[in-house]
Write an enzyme that holds these catalytic residues in place. Structure first.
Site, short mmCIF file in Angstrom:
data_model
loop_
_atom_site.label_atom_id
_atom_site.label_comp_id
_atom_site.label_asym_id
_atom_site.label_seq_id
_atom_site.Cartn_x
_atom_site.Cartn_y
_atom_site.Cartn_z
CG ASP A 308 -2.05 0.85 1.22
OD1 ASP A 308 -2.08 1.76 0.37
OD2 ASP A 308 -2.96 0.68 2.06
N GLY A 351 -5.02 3.16 -8.02
CA GLY A 351 -5.20 3.35 -9.47
C GLY A 351 -4.43 4.52 -10.04
CG ASP A 372 -9.42 2.99 1.24
OD1 ASP A 372 -8.60 2.77 0.31
OD2 ASP A 372 -9.08 3.04 2.43
#
Ligand code: GLA
Length: 548
Positions: A308, A351, A372
């Site tokens: 992440d 993205g 999210d």
């Protein structure tokens, strides 16, 4: 004498009018079980949360400063105090851009209570039991939605000294990916299926929860339906030892033993980290420890990594994403080859920077395509219907677009809406990672998650992501070509009232007679040669398989 008492009154009045001086260092304290500021920094059963400080320098009723979490500093600007009311902006970085986020706060007897706004795009959704699925049945009105609430943060002052200015961040590194790219690891021939802790448990995930979820997945049929990855998201990370090896925190006393346990149930274990120094929740990231962490995870028996971006923004330029992700991609490949234990690689950078064009080259088996997801209709439908368009060209066996984890069963949507969620994700060839509490699942939710006919669409071996084939107001038709030449078709209704939705053979690019099978009703619907239509309830779907 007269003069002097008038002077005193004037001074007092001036004092009363004067704004509270917020100058100093403030620390965020966790909320206790009653929702009020806790007296201890420790959350019961968990590790100490990452320290977050606000550094404030005031001048009269205005102030500025910065907010600090680890090495991550965000400037505070335009601070104003008006009686007990405080307003200010926090400058956040997103995708290399500065975004101003407006905060408000109240001065209380304990300190300051800050209201952090709900991020844009997180609207409310309906909740209630939907009607039985079928043709023509109008929907039952849903109960009033509980929109997502802004988050409260409690601050206590630890010093009134004027804080030092915000540290100048070190120059950001630019990292280029290897010219040859990272070799494909041979994994994820169909979209990964499993469970992830974040949507339901956030920081409350621990060893016991993971074991209980694994047990439940065996008992309730989730494993046998194909959900095999049990993925621990953020907040498992502890500190590094003297050699720099990452250790789990006290919530996970023995990661290797946990992996052995999960494997003994015929399941696989996933974990989470960041290319930056800190994860999104402020725990230890893998920055400058990439190969070492990959080896540690392989030694524990980890089968899946979600990586992440988060604080990587602080250390890398935005165009370093392909390089930073390839660095871990190569490390996972090497560690997997050395241990004989390959690790699925999931990129999570929302993205940004056209991830579809380079995600597979960085070794990614899947990559997030959005911010999210939240458990409401607005969030899910916006992600599923709007944000995936045009991305199908990047998806296929071994590398998938990931519109984020499932919210099915978390309570913020109706069953009708959850069937739309499951249908749309399956047409999109999306990873199916359940995000609910699998230790206790209502039968209707389990039925949605384990519908074998729908899962077969998601897992179709051709791996061809579906596309929107027509849109007429709230009526949308999405279709996906399957390996056996048949076509999966979703007739969706995004509107508030029931409408007929039609799939036209020419829009689907087919001709001749096709048999229609309704995958939620588990019923054959006859044969047609030009169009299929159905009345679709509000926010609902009719999911079909058309076979020659
Ligand atoms: C980010 C990710 C989420 C979750 C959290 C954990 O927001 O997008 O899916 O992993 O971090 O902190």
């Amino acid at each position: 004498m007269k003069f002097s008492s008038a002077f005193t009154i004037a001074l007092l009045a001036a004092h009363a009018l004067c704004a509270a001086d917020l100058t100093g260092t403030w620390v965020v304290v966790p909320a206790g079980p009653d929702g009020k500021p806790a007296t201890s920094m420790l959350i019961a059963g968990g590790p100490p949360p990452p320290v977050v400080n606000y550094f404030i320098a005031a001048k009269g009723d205005t102030f500025a400063g910065y907010l600090s979490q680890g090495q991550n500093n965000s400037a505070i600007t335009d601070g104003k105090v008006d009686g007990d009311n405080v307003t200010f902006n926090v400058i956040r970085q997103f995708g290399g851009n500065d975004i101003k986020v407006a905060y408000s706060a109240k001065i209380t007897a304990d300190g300051l209570t800050i209201t952090i706004p709900v991020p844009a795009g997180r609207g409310g959704g309906g909740r209630g039991r939907g009607p039985a699925f079928g043709f023509g049945a109008p929907p039952v009105a849903t109960a009033a939605a509980t929109p997502p609430q802004p988050m409260l943060q409690f601050l206590r002052r630890t010093s009134t000294a004027v804080p030092p200015p915000m540290p100048v961040p070190p120059a950001k590194e630019t990292l280029n990916p290897p010219a040859a790219g990272v070799k494909y690891d041979g994994l994820a021939k169909t979209p990964p299926m499993g469970w992830n802790s974040w949507n339901k448990f956030q920081a409350r995930v621990n060893d016991q929860v993971v074991r209980d979820v694994a047990d439940a997945m065996v008992k309730n049929g989730m494993r046998d339906a194909g959900y095999v990855y049990v993925n621990i998201d953020d907040t498992w990370e502890g500190t590094r030892d003297a050699q720099g090896n990452i250790r789990a925190n006290e919530k996970f006393p023995d990661m290797k033993a946990l992996a052995d346990y999960v494997h003994s149930k015929g399941l696989k274990l996933g974990i989470y980290s960041s290319p930056g120094p800190k994860t999104c929740a402020g725990y230890e990231g893998s920055y400058q420890h990439e190969a070492q962490d990959a080896q540690t995870w392989a030694a524990w028996g980890i089968d899946y990594l979600k990586y992440d971006w988060c604080s990587a923004t602080q250390v890398y330029t935005p165009d370093s994403q392909p390089g930073a992700y390839a660095k871990m991609g190569q490390a996972l490949l090497d560690a997997g080859l050395a241990s004989g234990h390959p690790i699925v690689y999931s990129l999570c950078q929302y993205g940004q920077v056209d991830v579809g064009t380079w995600g597979a080259n960085a070794g990614g088996n899947l990559w997030r395509t959005t911010g999210d997801i939240s458990d409401n209709w607005a969030s899910m439908s916006n992600i599923g219907f709007t944000q995936q368009i045009g991305r199908e060209k990047f998806s296929g066996p071994g590398h998938w677009n990931d519109p984020d984890m499932l919210e099915i069963g978390n309570g913020g949507m109706t069953d009708t809406e959850y069937r739309t969620h499951m249908s749309l994700w399956s047409l999109l060839a999306a990873p199916l990672l359940a995000g609910n509490d699998l230790r206790s699942v209502a039968p209707d939710i389990l039925e949605i998650l384990t519908n074998k006919e729908v899962i077969a669409i998601d897992q179709d071996p051709l791996g061809k992501q579906g596309v929107q084939v027509s849109k007429d107001g709230d009526a949308e038709v999405w279709a996906r070509t399957l390996a056996d030449g048949s076509i999966a078709v979703g007739l969706f209704n995004r509107g508030a009232t029931q409408i007929p939705v039609a799939a036209n053979w020419s829009a689907l690019g087919i001709s001749g007679a096709y048999k229609a099978r309704d995958l939620w009703a588990h019923a054959d619907r006859g044969t047609g040669s030009d169009e299929f239509w159905a009345n679709v309830p509000s926010h609902g779907v009719v999911l079909l398989k058309l076979t020659k």
